[in-house]
Design a protein around this motif. Structure first.
Motif, PDB file in Angstrom:
ATOM      1  N   VAL A 112     -10.517   7.942   0.677  1.00  0.00           N
ATOM      2  CA  VAL A 112      -9.953   7.624   2.261  1.00  0.00           C
ATOM      3  C   VAL A 112     -11.353   7.372   2.982  1.00  0.00           C
ATOM      4  O   VAL A 112     -12.321   7.565   2.698  1.00  0.00           O
ATOM      5  CB  VAL A 112      -9.376   8.933   2.930  1.00  0.00           C
ATOM      6  N   TYR A 113     -10.836   6.878   4.112  1.00  0.00           N
ATOM      7  CA  TYR A 113     -12.008   6.646   4.924  1.00  0.00           C
ATOM      8  C   TYR A 113     -11.953   7.622   6.433  1.00  0.00           C
ATOM      9  O   TYR A 113     -10.625   8.272   6.412  1.00  0.00           O
ATOM     10  CB  TYR A 113     -11.726   5.038   6.099  1.00  0.00           C
ATOM     11  N   LEU A 114     -12.961   7.933   6.895  1.00  0.00           N
ATOM     12  CA  LEU A 114     -12.888   8.817   8.066  1.00  0.00           C
ATOM     13  C   LEU A 114     -13.505   8.044   9.365  1.00  0.00           C
ATOM     14  O   LEU A 114     -14.466   7.492   9.139  1.00  0.00           O
ATOM     15  CB  LEU A 114     -13.915  10.098   8.053  1.00  0.00           C
ATOM     16  N   ALA A 115     -12.696   7.987  10.441  1.00  0.00           N
ATOM     17  CA  ALA A 115     -13.174   7.229  11.582  1.00  0.00           C
ATOM     18  C   ALA A 115     -13.483   8.224  12.524  1.00  0.00           C
ATOM     19  O   ALA A 115     -12.662   9.383  12.486  1.00  0.00           O
ATOM     20  CB  ALA A 115     -12.088   6.158  12.232  1.00  0.00           C
ATOM     21  N   ALA A 116     -14.662   8.137  13.214  1.00  0.00           N
ATOM     22  CA  ALA A 116     -15.123   9.185  14.147  1.00  0.00           C
ATOM     23  C   ALA A 116     -15.371   8.489  15.425  1.00  0.00           C
ATOM     24  O   ALA A 116     -15.712   7.180  15.444  1.00  0.00           O
ATOM     25  CB  ALA A 116     -16.209  10.074  13.667  1.00  0.00           C
ATOM     26  N   TRP A 117     -15.411   9.117  16.705  1.00  0.00           N
ATOM     27  CA  TRP A 117     -15.446   8.587  17.774  1.00  0.00           C
ATOM     28  C   TRP A 117     -15.790   9.645  18.868  1.00  0.00           C
ATOM     29  O   TRP A 117     -15.687  10.815  18.746  1.00  0.00           O
ATOM     30  CB  TRP A 117     -14.493   7.733  18.428  1.00  0.00           C
ATOM     31  N   ARG A 125     -10.333  11.032  12.533  1.00  0.00           N
ATOM     32  CA  ARG A 125      -8.974  10.850  11.934  1.00  0.00           C
ATOM     33  C   ARG A 125      -9.214  10.161  10.601  1.00  0.00           C
ATOM     34  O   ARG A 125     -10.367   9.380  10.347  1.00  0.00           O
ATOM     35  CB  ARG A 125      -8.126  10.237  12.582  1.00  0.00           C
ATOM     36  N   ILE A 126      -8.617  10.651   9.590  1.00  0.00           N
ATOM     37  CA  ILE A 126      -8.492   9.787   8.081  1.00  0.00           C
ATOM     38  C   ILE A 126      -7.584   8.733   8.285  1.00  0.00           C
ATOM     39  O   ILE A 126      -6.682   8.576   9.021  1.00  0.00           O
ATOM     40  CB  ILE A 126      -7.906  10.977   7.166  1.00  0.00           C
ATOM     41  N   ILE A 127      -8.087   7.594   7.775  1.00  0.00           N
ATOM     42  CA  ILE A 127      -7.528   6.402   7.503  1.00  0.00           C
ATOM     43  C   ILE A 127      -7.251   6.031   5.993  1.00  0.00           C
ATOM     44  O   ILE A 127      -8.374   5.909   5.173  1.00  0.00           O
ATOM     45  CB  ILE A 127      -8.277   5.185   8.257  1.00  0.00           C
ATOM     46  N   GLN A 128      -6.396   5.778   5.601  1.00  0.00           N
ATOM     47  CA  GLN A 128      -5.829   5.693   4.096  1.00  0.00           C
ATOM     48  C   GLN A 128      -6.321   4.434   3.711  1.00  0.00           C
ATOM     49  O   GLN A 128      -6.539   3.353   4.824  1.00  0.00           O
ATOM     50  CB  GLN A 128      -4.445   5.544   4.090  1.00  0.00           C
ATOM     51  N   ARG A 129      -6.704   4.099   2.564  1.00  0.00           N
ATOM     52  CA  ARG A 129      -6.979   2.766   2.116  1.00  0.00           C
ATOM     53  C   ARG A 129      -6.156   1.426   2.496  1.00  0.00           C
ATOM     54  O   ARG A 129      -6.521   0.303   2.730  1.00  0.00           O
ATOM     55  CB  ARG A 129      -7.260   2.750   0.269  1.00  0.00           C
ATOM     56  N   ASP A 130      -4.760   1.589   2.711  1.00  0.00           N
ATOM     57  CA  ASP A 130      -3.923   0.634   3.110  1.00  0.00           C
ATOM     58  C   ASP A 130      -3.953   0.329   4.611  1.00  0.00           C
ATOM     59  O   ASP A 130      -3.268  -0.404   5.336  1.00  0.00           O
ATOM     60  CB  ASP A 130      -2.523   1.013   2.643  1.00  0.00           C
ATOM     61  N   GLY A 131      -4.833   1.232   5.437  1.00  0.00           N
ATOM     62  CA  GLY A 131      -4.844   1.048   6.904  1.00  0.00           C
ATOM     63  C   GLY A 131      -4.092   2.032   7.661  1.00  0.00           C
ATOM     64  O   GLY A 131      -4.254   2.044   8.828  1.00  0.00           O
ATOM     65  N   THR A 132      -3.065   2.800   6.993  1.00  0.00           N
ATOM     66  CA  THR A 132      -2.463   4.093   7.613  1.00  0.00           C
ATOM     67  C   THR A 132      -3.206   5.096   8.243  1.00  0.00           C
ATOM     68  O   THR A 132      -4.043   5.287   7.495  1.00  0.00           O
ATOM     69  CB  THR A 132      -1.120   4.275   6.926  1.00  0.00           C
ATOM     70  N   THR A 133      -2.965   5.641   9.596  1.00  0.00           N
ATOM     71  CA  THR A 133      -3.786   6.627   9.843  1.00  0.00           C
ATOM     72  C   THR A 133      -2.995   7.951   9.738  1.00  0.00           C
ATOM     73  O   THR A 133      -1.714   8.201  10.099  1.00  0.00           O
ATOM     74  CB  THR A 133      -3.983   6.202  11.428  1.00  0.00           C
TER      75      THR A 133
END
Length: 204
Positions: A112-117, A125-133
């Motif tokens: 998974v990805y983690l996007a932070a801001w 928030r976690i972002i799945q490999r297919d782009g779903t959040t």
């Protein structure tokens, strides 16, 4: 960021060569040789207020993709890019509304990805490999600015660093499975509390 599978870097910048400001990318070989032509990724904010699109990028070795995050119109977005061709994959990802300075990291173990801001608070928030959040998580409601995110492989968690309103670096450890914090934030002591710390930015 470096792609070990292709043995090259992806670099990002924005300019207004076609009129509106746009985010571009280009591949660079390990010896600094420019590879191919630059390619457009997305329309973005201009440099007004000294911010611009503030892009960040993570590499996903499982799918050989990059995920690029950036700001446009005061909101944060993302695009998945094919690491071989640079072509966009899927559709634009709505990372978060009313946010700035997005960061992105990938955890190969959890996939998974983690996007932070920052939106004055520390959120991710976690972002799945297919782009779903997955749902966004607010880790602190205190005022923060300047942020840096990375994956700490040895401990199996993301490390998110931010500077609070008193210019103190603060560490947040985020669980890649749940998106929640491991324990409480850790405030790092400031060596000299009387020193001028305006423009305090992070790097690690």
């Amino acid at each position: 960021i470096y792609d070990p599978d292709q043995g090259r870097y992806l670099v990002l910048w924005s300019d207004d060569r076609t009129g509106p400001w746009r985010l571009y990318g280009r591949f660079v070989d390990g010896d600094g040789t420019l590879l191919g032509a630059s390619f457009g990724i997305a329309d973005t904010d201009g440099p007004g207020g000294g911010r611009g699109p503030a892009p960040d990028v993570a590499y996903n070795p499982d799918d050989q993709e990059f995920l690029v995050v950036y700001t446009d119109g005061g909101d944060c977005y993302g695009w998945r890019l094919n690491a071989v061709t640079g072509a966009s994959q899927g559709s634009v990802i709505d990372v978060m509304t009313s946010c700035s300075f997005p960061n992105i990291a990938y955890d190969p173990g959890a996939g998974v990805y983690l996007a932070a801001w920052t939106d004055d608070r520390v959120s991710s928030r976690i972002i799945q490999r297919d782009g779903t959040t997955e749902p966004a998580e607010v880790h602190s409601t205190l005022s923060y600015f300047s942020m840096k995110l990375d994956k700490v492989t040895a401990t199996g968690r993301f490390l998110l660093m931010a500077v609070d309103g008193n210019y103190r670096p603060t560490a947040f450890f985020v669980n890649p499975q749940t998106g929640l914090l491991f324990g409480a934030p850790i405030v790092l002591p400031v060596d000299d509390p009387t020193a001028n710390k305006e423009g305090h930015f992070l790097g690690f």
